[in-house]
Design a protein around this motif. Structure first.
Motif: not given
Length: 168
Positions: A93-95, A97, A110, A120-121, A124
């Motif tokens: 898993k990657r966030y 932006r 993550v 923040r996890v 979000k």
């Protein structure tokens, strides 16, 4: 009164025994009561935790739910660093932006976010389950309090424990 295809007929309530002219209940601002709930995220799957928190923040667990009124409750989440990600999400898993410049996409794993800012996890995940309106931003910023460890400064609000999964 006529419509393009004939007269307009207004629908009458078809429920047997119902009163004529039933009205939809609308929550008034003077009737709003915000309760405080506390959730221990240790060992809880992130998605199930976030969906239950989003439901409580919006107020959908109350019979007085009105979509355009902030009638939900405040939620305190403790032990955010111990939240569980199922499967191989910890590695995969990657966030995402974007910086605003062409081609400047930034992806953050993550695992890095959990190590640096575990709050923040959950924030979000909850934000992703709320409708994208100014009311939801108010829910996340003012009514959701997330802490990495087991302590929180909201003892004066006397939060009640929130049941995440109903017992069968």
């Amino acid at each position: 009164m006529t419509a393009p295809y004939g007269p307009v007929r207004y629908r009458v309530c078809q429920i047997p025994g119902a009163k004529k002219g039933m009205k939809t209940y609308t929550l008034k601002t003077e009737d709003i009561k915000h309760d405080w709930w506390i959730v221990d995220a240790a060992g809880q799957p992130l998605g199930r935790l976030a969906s239950r928190i989003a439901q409580v923040l919006r107020g959908k667990h109350k019979p007085t739910f009105t979509p355009y009124v902030n009638g939900g409750d405040a939620v305190i989440v403790i032990n955010a660093e111990k939240v569980k990600l199922t499967g191989r999400k910890m590695e995969q898993k990657r966030y995402f932006r974007h910086t605003g410049y062409m081609g400047h996409e930034r992806f953050t794993p993550v695992q890095n976010v959990i190590n640096k800012h575990p709050e923040r996890v959950i924030e979000k995940a909850v934000w992703g389950m709320l409708p994208k309106t100014t009311l939801s931003r108010q829910h996340v910023k003012q009514m959701l309090k997330v802490y990495a460890g087991p302590t929180h400064p909201h003892a004066a609000q006397q939060p009640a424990p929130l049941v995440l999964v109903e017992a069968k």
